[in-house]
Write a protein that holds these residues in place. Structure first.
Motif, PDB file in Angstrom:
ATOM      1  N   THR A 239      26.066  30.782  26.319  1.00 37.43           N
ATOM      2  CA  THR A 239      24.901  31.859  26.469  1.00 37.43           C
ATOM      3  C   THR A 239      24.312  33.330  27.015  1.00 37.43           C
ATOM      4  OG1 THR A 239      23.709  30.794  28.295  1.00 37.43           O
ATOM      5  CG2 THR A 239      23.237  29.158  26.007  1.00 37.43           C
ATOM      6  N   ALA A 240      25.759  33.042  27.979  1.00 36.33           N
ATOM      7  CA  ALA A 240      25.754  35.160  28.527  1.00 36.33           C
ATOM      8  C   ALA A 240      26.812  35.051  28.980  1.00 36.33           C
ATOM      9  CB  ALA A 240      25.162  35.446  30.080  1.00 36.33           C
ATOM     10  N   VAL A 241      27.489  36.483  29.512  1.00 40.33           N
ATOM     11  CA  VAL A 241      28.551  36.902  29.664  1.00 40.33           C
ATOM     12  C   VAL A 241      28.845  36.063  31.020  1.00 40.33           C
ATOM     13  CG1 VAL A 241      30.269  39.297  30.684  1.00 40.33           C
ATOM     14  CG2 VAL A 241      28.641  39.047  28.869  1.00 40.33           C
ATOM     15  N   SER A 242      29.814  35.626  31.213  1.00 38.80           N
ATOM     16  CA  SER A 242      30.454  35.355  32.138  1.00 38.80           C
ATOM     17  C   SER A 242      31.506  35.859  33.153  1.00 38.80           C
ATOM     18  CB  SER A 242      31.575  34.430  31.751  1.00 38.80           C
ATOM     19  OG  SER A 242      31.002  33.324  31.086  1.00 38.80           O
ATOM     20  N   ASN A 243      30.917  36.156  34.213  1.00 34.87           N
ATOM     21  CA  ASN A 243      31.975  36.680  35.210  1.00 34.87           C
ATOM     22  C   ASN A 243      32.717  36.651  36.016  1.00 34.87           C
ATOM     23  OD1 ASN A 243      32.771  38.010  37.509  1.00 34.87           O
ATOM     24  ND2 ASN A 243      30.895  38.545  37.866  1.00 34.87           N
ATOM     25  N   TRP A 244      34.007  36.487  34.883  1.00 30.75           N
ATOM     26  CA  TRP A 244      35.347  35.430  35.074  1.00 30.75           C
ATOM     27  C   TRP A 244      36.012  36.900  36.908  1.00 30.75           C
ATOM     28  CZ3 TRP A 244      36.278  31.656  32.742  1.00 30.75           C
ATOM     29  CH2 TRP A 244      35.394  31.292  31.633  1.00 30.75           C
ATOM     30  N   GLY A 245      35.931  37.679  37.130  1.00 30.79           N
ATOM     31  CA  GLY A 245      35.990  38.260  38.631  1.00 30.79           C
ATOM     32  C   GLY A 245      35.624  37.125  39.206  1.00 30.79           C
ATOM     33  N   ALA A 246      34.567  37.061  39.359  1.00 26.43           N
ATOM     34  CA  ALA A 246      34.138  36.187  40.381  1.00 26.43           C
ATOM     35  C   ALA A 246      33.925  34.600  40.568  1.00 26.43           C
ATOM     36  CB  ALA A 246      32.778  36.165  40.687  1.00 26.43           C
ATOM     37  N   ALA A 247      33.997  33.998  39.043  1.00 26.33           N
ATOM     38  CA  ALA A 247      35.070  32.610  38.846  1.00 26.33           C
ATOM     39  C   ALA A 247      36.765  32.997  39.782  1.00 26.33           C
ATOM     40  CB  ALA A 247      35.030  32.413  37.628  1.00 26.33           C
ATOM     41  N   PHE A 248      37.461  33.509  39.194  1.00 27.56           N
ATOM     42  CA  PHE A 248      38.584  33.776  40.002  1.00 27.56           C
ATOM     43  C   PHE A 248      39.006  33.259  40.974  1.00 27.56           C
ATOM     44  CE2 PHE A 248      40.582  35.403  35.090  1.00 27.56           C
ATOM     45  CZ  PHE A 248      40.740  33.945  35.281  1.00 27.56           C
ATOM     46  N   ALA A 249      37.766  33.784  42.091  1.00 30.80           N
ATOM     47  CA  ALA A 249      38.372  34.912  43.027  1.00 30.80           C
ATOM     48  C   ALA A 249      37.428  33.629  43.575  1.00 30.80           C
ATOM     49  CB  ALA A 249      36.193  36.017  43.279  1.00 30.80           C
ATOM     50  N   MET A 250      35.882  32.808  43.583  1.00 30.05           N
ATOM     51  CA  MET A 250      35.850  31.047  43.903  1.00 30.05           C
ATOM     52  C   MET A 250      37.309  30.175  43.916  1.00 30.05           C
ATOM     53  SD  MET A 250      33.270  31.385  46.060  1.00 30.05           S
ATOM     54  CE  MET A 250      34.501  33.121  46.320  1.00 30.05           C
ATOM     55  N   ALA A 251      37.851  30.140  42.915  1.00 26.41           N
ATOM     56  CA  ALA A 251      38.875  29.398  42.312  1.00 26.41           C
ATOM     57  C   ALA A 251      40.339  29.703  43.276  1.00 26.41           C
ATOM     58  CB  ALA A 251      39.429  29.641  40.893  1.00 26.41           C
ATOM     59  N   THR A 252      40.105  30.890  43.785  1.00 22.05           N
ATOM     60  CA  THR A 252      41.334  31.373  44.936  1.00 22.05           C
ATOM     61  C   THR A 252      41.265  30.686  46.355  1.00 22.05           C
ATOM     62  OG1 THR A 252      42.105  33.110  43.497  1.00 22.05           O
ATOM     63  CG2 THR A 252      42.346  32.879  45.845  1.00 22.05           C
ATOM     64  N   LEU A 253      39.973  30.775  46.840  1.00 20.28           N
ATOM     65  CA  LEU A 253      39.082  30.493  47.523  1.00 20.28           C
ATOM     66  C   LEU A 253      39.132  29.132  47.807  1.00 20.28           C
ATOM     67  CD1 LEU A 253      35.673  32.398  48.195  1.00 20.28           C
ATOM     68  CD2 LEU A 253      38.164  32.975  49.198  1.00 20.28           C
ATOM     69  N   SER A 254      39.178  27.937  46.329  1.00 18.36           N
ATOM     70  CA  SER A 254      39.545  26.455  46.725  1.00 18.36           C
ATOM     71  C   SER A 254      40.653  26.362  46.489  1.00 18.36           C
ATOM     72  CB  SER A 254      38.434  26.211  45.350  1.00 18.36           C
ATOM     73  OG  SER A 254      39.437  26.454  44.216  1.00 18.36           O
TER      74      SER A 254
END
Length: 280
Positions: A239-254
């Motif tokens: 429903t909104a614009v996803s922050n893919w940069g933050a998503a990839f950042a947390m995926a990297t930390l995971s």
């Protein structure tokens, strides 16, 4: 001959590095995309290095959602993973010792049943388990993810059985002469000798539970109980614009805990797999 051997060795390493790069490229792309904004991620997807490094993606991603920082999701994942791994390894070792060393009625039948459970896909038991846990009132808690781990895991049981069968029975007999009970034999002799299998099982259990998405998705609906896998899913908002940069950042930390576990315990993992089934 020497030159030919050097050429073959060079080609071997070159091909190995090439295939290694192809396999690692998605991870490298995700890591460098964690420093890009949305427009650069999709418009310049073919470029690996970012034109402008945005370290704030890690800050924005760590803030989480709805007042729940990403540290909450990491904490929940560690609770589920560590406790579940301890329960799986301990319970599997006890069951494996029973199958490998103890004599009881219907041993072959129950061992066959245990092996058959390895052939069942999770989707077959998913609905019956959910209904059972719902009637017990365990939904929206960690119990459905933790309690089954303390009942033994078939793959780990089978792995440890092979190790225990490779331990000479004479050690058990000598311990009995010294007055050791079955419990003392298990804790003082068997467990130390099957440490490669225990460590291998712990590594596999940690990696599987840390990466698990379907289990938490089924049983957890409160954000304060979400694990990392569910927290990453929240970045995708249709429903909104996803922050893919933050998503990839947390995926990297995971990936960091799994990477650390593999780096420090790799030799135990290889030893545990290679020596499985060898007779002492």
């Amino acid at each position: 001959m020497r030159r030919s051997k050097m050429i073959r060795m060079f080609l071997f390493h070159l091909i190995t590095l090439l295939f290694g790069y192809i396999m690692l490229y998605p991870l490298l792309w995700m890591f460098f995309s964690s420093f890009k904004d949305n427009s650069e991620i999709f418009l310049n997807a073919h470029e690996l290095l970012p034109k402008r490094w945005l370290f704030k993606n890690y800050v924005d991603g760590w803030k989480g959602f709805a007042g729940y920082p990403f540290s909450v999701f990491f904490k929940n994942s560690f609770i589920v993973t560590v406790i579940g791994t301890i329960g799986a390894v301990i319970s599997s070792a006890i069951v494996a010792y029973g199958f490998a060393r103890c004599k009881f009625k219907g041993k072959g039948f129950w061992f066959g049943c245990m092996i058959l459970t390895m052939l069942l896909p999770y989707q077959v038991v998913m609905i019956p388990q959910y209904i059972m846990f719902q009637k017990l009132g365990w939904v929206n808690s960690f119990k459905p993810l933790l309690v089954p781990a303390f009942l033994g895991q078939p793959f780990f049981i089978f792995l440890m059985i092979q190790f225990i069968r490779g331990i000479p029975n004479e050690l058990d007999e000598a311990a009995k002469i010294d007055g050791c009970s079955k419990y003392s034999i298990f804790t003082r002799i068997i467990l130390p000798l099957i440490s490669p299998a225990l460590i291998t099982s712990a590594i596999f259990s940690f990696l599987w539970r840390w990466d698990d998405f379907l289990g938490p998705l089924l049983y957890l609906s409160k954000p304060e109980l979400y694990t990392v896998s569910l927290g990453l899913r929240m970045f995708s908002d249709p429903t909104a614009v996803s922050n893919w940069g933050a998503a990839f950042a947390m995926a990297t930390l995971s990936l960091v805990p799994s990477f650390i576990i593999f780096i420090f315990f790799q030799r135990y993992l290889v030893e545990g797999i290679v020596t499985t089934g060898l007779k002492g």
